[in-house]
Scaffold this motif. Structure first.
Motif, PDB file in Angstrom:
ATOM      1  N   GLY A  82       0.815  -1.203   0.000  1.00 33.36           N
ATOM      2  CA  GLY A  82       0.000   0.000   0.000  1.00 33.36           C
ATOM      3  C   GLY A  82       0.851   1.257   0.000  1.00 33.36           C
ATOM      4  N   PHE A 117      -7.105   6.310  -5.827  1.00 35.83           N
ATOM      5  CA  PHE A 117      -7.343   5.351  -4.740  1.00 35.83           C
ATOM      6  C   PHE A 117      -7.913   4.047  -5.301  1.00 35.83           C
ATOM      7  CE2 PHE A 117      -9.816   3.704  -1.081  1.00 35.83           C
ATOM      8  CZ  PHE A 117      -8.763   3.572  -0.192  1.00 35.83           C
ATOM      9  N   VAL A 121      -6.412   0.289  -5.073  1.00 36.27           N
ATOM     10  CA  VAL A 121      -7.141  -0.830  -4.467  1.00 36.27           C
ATOM     11  C   VAL A 121      -7.241  -1.989  -5.467  1.00 36.27           C
ATOM     12  CG1 VAL A 121      -9.372  -1.573  -3.571  1.00 36.27           C
ATOM     13  CG2 VAL A 121      -8.436   0.618  -2.877  1.00 36.27           C
ATOM     14  N   THR A 122      -7.514  -1.651  -6.721  1.00 38.15           N
ATOM     15  CA  THR A 122      -7.616  -2.701  -7.740  1.00 38.15           C
ATOM     16  C   THR A 122      -6.285  -3.438  -7.887  1.00 38.15           C
ATOM     17  OG1 THR A 122      -9.151  -1.260  -8.877  1.00 38.15           O
ATOM     18  CG2 THR A 122      -8.354  -3.159 -10.098  1.00 38.15           C
ATOM     19  N   ILE A 124      -3.978  -3.784  -5.639  1.00 39.85           N
ATOM     20  CA  ILE A 124      -3.800  -4.617  -4.448  1.00 39.85           C
ATOM     21  C   ILE A 124      -4.624  -5.886  -4.566  1.00 39.85           C
ATOM     22  CG2 ILE A 124      -4.321  -4.719  -1.976  1.00 39.85           C
ATOM     23  CD1 ILE A 124      -3.735  -1.654  -1.956  1.00 39.85           C
ATOM     24  N   ILE A 163      -7.576  -6.959   1.627  1.00 39.54           N
ATOM     25  CA  ILE A 163      -7.632  -5.837   0.687  1.00 39.54           C
ATOM     26  C   ILE A 163      -7.915  -4.540   1.450  1.00 39.54           C
ATOM     27  CG2 ILE A 163      -8.954  -4.834  -1.222  1.00 39.54           C
ATOM     28  CD1 ILE A 163      -9.251  -7.748  -2.274  1.00 39.54           C
ATOM     29  N   SER A 167      -5.402  -1.465   1.803  1.00 39.35           N
ATOM     30  CA  SER A 167      -5.943  -0.201   1.309  1.00 39.35           C
ATOM     31  C   SER A 167      -5.849   0.892   2.368  1.00 39.35           C
ATOM     32  CB  SER A 167      -7.401  -0.360   0.892  1.00 39.35           C
ATOM     33  OG  SER A 167      -7.500  -1.309  -0.122  1.00 39.35           O
ATOM     34  N   LEU A 170      -2.552   2.247   1.881  1.00 35.53           N
ATOM     35  CA  LEU A 170      -2.564   3.027   0.641  1.00 35.53           C
ATOM     36  C   LEU A 170      -3.159   4.409   0.906  1.00 35.53           C
ATOM     37  CD1 LEU A 170      -2.374   3.143  -2.542  1.00 35.53           C
ATOM     38  CD2 LEU A 170      -4.746   2.416  -2.530  1.00 35.53           C
ATOM     39  N   GLY A 171      -4.296   4.422   1.623  1.00 34.15           N
ATOM     40  CA  GLY A 171      -4.944   5.688   1.939  1.00 34.15           C
ATOM     41  C   GLY A 171      -4.037   6.594   2.757  1.00 34.15           C
ATOM     42  N   THR A 301      -9.962   2.400   7.356  1.00 36.39           N
ATOM     43  CA  THR A 301      -9.643   2.588   5.935  1.00 36.39           C
ATOM     44  C   THR A 301     -10.463   3.734   5.360  1.00 36.39           C
ATOM     45  OG1 THR A 301      -9.290   0.221   5.788  1.00 36.39           O
ATOM     46  CG2 THR A 301      -9.475   1.415   3.716  1.00 36.39           C
TER      47      THR A 301
END
Lengths: 319, 250
Positions: A82, A117, A121-122, A124, A163, A167, A170-171, A301
């Motif tokens: 992420g 974003f 996510v996709t 990941i 996920i 994510s 990632l965020g 998240t």
């Protein structure tokens, strides 16, 4: 929607064709593969002499081989995926002068951050699903175990939780890329927070618990104090997304686990008893146990993304 | 000849903390003209352009662009207005065509439509031979021309050009000026152009506005500004002299 889809498509293309994705994917796939292999080898030994086990397939993911299981590995190093996908999402575009160009096209400004974003996510999801499928296929071929319906469901839920977990990071990385103008700062800040939340909190939990409710080993141990100590330790460590995630997935992937709490004050006979007469938990009950964990993970998240969204929308284009 | 006003601001103000970047700006740009926006660095020209595009929120006052309020209808305004920022950036791993395709995608153009348009624009800005080259290897002049191609994809009615000739060699600058002039004449695109190169502005603008410290201190044709300051027509005085006169008095 037109802008969102355009940004999403471009970002996804960028991710999937970038070197950093290829390297990351190769690394994670390799380690997962090795851990599952180790698990498989151990499983053969473990299964010998047993009449039947209920969920041999899930053991591919949950049995620690040499050092850690596949599930533990994702908990430890999944966040890195992420972070790497997101740490320069906004500030790179800002420095190279493409952000202003993109938002002066007829799109809503949030299309940029939403697209980024979602593309992350996709990516990941693609990565995790691919790894789980490869390991499953490997399990079928090497060990010869076939997953049952419940096992497939458990793996599916495991994937969803994972996920969301990655994510979250990632965020967080995207948030830092909005807050900090320099890419070096945002990458360091996100890695620092990752290390703090994942590794230092569990140490900190121990310290806090021992300060608030110290167990006096010299005198007679009072059960209340020990309980209090354990409770505080657990409470503090739950503020780490990694612990939250590990607890949730361990229960989902291992039907033998009946609680996320650690069992304390258990004599050797008790332990023996509980080990002797164990039976797996139904899927529904496993979910009930970790439901708060799952909700908390999804909540952090979404909150993290919501903060990035608001900051991005309110930020001046020119600073 | 009476023409319609396409951009109008009333008392437009922007503050960053205690600093006032744009102070009560009243500006009128008529349809079909090239308007030269002059002023020293930090006078608030770019901030004004951003507010006109709806990318920055005015602290006070309001603006109308193509009959729309950029604060409420930012997306519609951006459909009609092409903005070429100062130091426009590109994704370095894309070539000219991919870069244009992305912008076409953001504008919601269909694939076939976009392909034709891109082909036409690459020819227009003279980048046909470099179409497959990565933008990282582009020179400053080529980047600027690619930037112009990108803003033309949406068939704009109005162009905002922020320092379009900055850092270009004389030949490149002249090419770009000719391109802007031909767009203005043939496609009747209104151009709002900010620049420090007064010679170039004088050559191409119908009217100019001089902005100092966030306020517009003069607006009109170069003739009328010269008359106001020196009492004679444009031929006697260059824009440079007029500008300096205003600047010293401000």
């Amino acid at each position: 929607m037109q802008g969102l889809y355009a940004v999403f498509k471009k970002e996804l293309q960028d991710h999937l064709s970038s070197y950093r994705f290829v390297i990351l994917f190769a690394l994670i796939a390799m380690v997962s593969f090795i851990t599952s292999y180790m698990a498989a080898v151990h499983m053969r030994e473990n299964l010998e002499g047993l009449a039947s086990t209920r969920f041999p397939f899930l053991m591919l993911f949950s049995t620690p081989g040499a050092m850690f299981s596949m599930v533990q590995f994702v908990a430890f190093f999944g966040p890195l995926i992420g972070l790497i996908l997101g740490f320069d999402a906004i500030n790179r575009e800002r420095t190279q002068g493409t952000l202003i160009k993109v938002i002066s096209q007829p799109i809503y400004r949030d299309a940029v951050i939403n697209g980024k974003f979602l593309a992350g996510v996709t990516t990941i999801a693609v990565m995790l699903v691919a790894i789980v499928l490869v390991i499953s296929g490997f399990g079928l071929a090497f060990v010869g175990v076939v997953p049952g319906v419940e096992e497939i469901w458990r793996l599916f839920i495991y994937l969803i939780i994972s996920i969301f977990y990655i994510s979250f990071w990632l965020g967080l990385a995207i948030l830092f890329s909005i807050l900090f103008k320099s890419i070096a700062t945002s990458s360091l800040a996100s890695v620092a927070l990752w290390i703090f939340l994942s590794f230092f909190i569990s140490l900190g939990a121990e310290v806090v618990a021992n300060t608030v409710a110290p167990i006096d080993r010299k005198n007679e141990v009072q059960p209340e104090v020990v309980l209090e100590n354990a409770r505080i330790k657990e409470l503090v460590s739950l503020s780490s997304p990694m612990i939250l995630y590990s607890n949730a997935t361990a229960t989902i992937i291992d039907p033998m686990r009946k609680t996320t709490r650690s069992l304390i004050l258990m004599g050797p006979m008790e332990e023996l008893l509980s080990a002797r007469f164990q039976s797996p938990l139904p899927l529904g009950q496993s979910i009930v146990i970790v439901f708060p964990h799952i909700i908390a993970l999804i909540a952090i998240t979404l909150i993290c993304f919501a903060i990035s969204y608001v900051v991005f929308m309110l930020q001046e284009v020119r600073t | 000849m009476e023409t319609e006003t396409i951009i109008e601001t009333t008392n437009l103000t922007k503050r960053y903390g205690h600093q006032t970047a744009v102070n009560g700006l009243n500006l009128k740009v008529k349809e079909g003209e090239i308007f030269g926006f002059l002023g020293p660095n930090g006078a608030g020209k770019t901030t004004t352009l951003l507010m006109l595009l709806g990318l920055s929120r005015p602290s006070k006052g309001h603006a109308t662009v193509c009959g729309l309020n950029p604060l409420r209808m930012a997306r519609e305004v951006k459909r009609h207005v092409g903005y070429l920022p100062e130091n426009v950036g590109f994704y370095e791993d894309m070539d000219a065509v991919q870069s244009l395709e992305y912008v076409a995608d953001l504008n919601g153009l269909k694939k076939v439509e976009a392909r034709e348009k891109i082909d036409e624009l690459l020819g227009l800005v003279g980048l046909k031979d470099q179409a497959g080259k990565k933008t990282a290897a582009f020179s400053r002049g080529m980047k600027q021309r690619l930037g112009v191609a990108e803003v033309l994809i949406k068939d704009p009615e109005v162009l905002f050009l922020d320092e379009p000739t900055l850092g270009l060699d004389p030949e490149g600058a002249i090419q770009l000026i000719n391109l802007i002039q031909s767009l203005n004449e043939e496609k009747e695109i209104t151009v709002l152009l900010s620049s420090h190169n007064l010679h170039q502005v004088q050559k191409m603008s119908h009217r100019v506005g001089i902005m100092i410290d966030g306020s517009l201190i003069a607006e009109g044709s170069i003739d009328s500004l010269a008359e106001e300051k020196f009492g004679v027509g444009e031929k006697e005085y260059s824009l440079e002299e007029i500008y300096m006169k205003y600047f010293q008095e401000a």
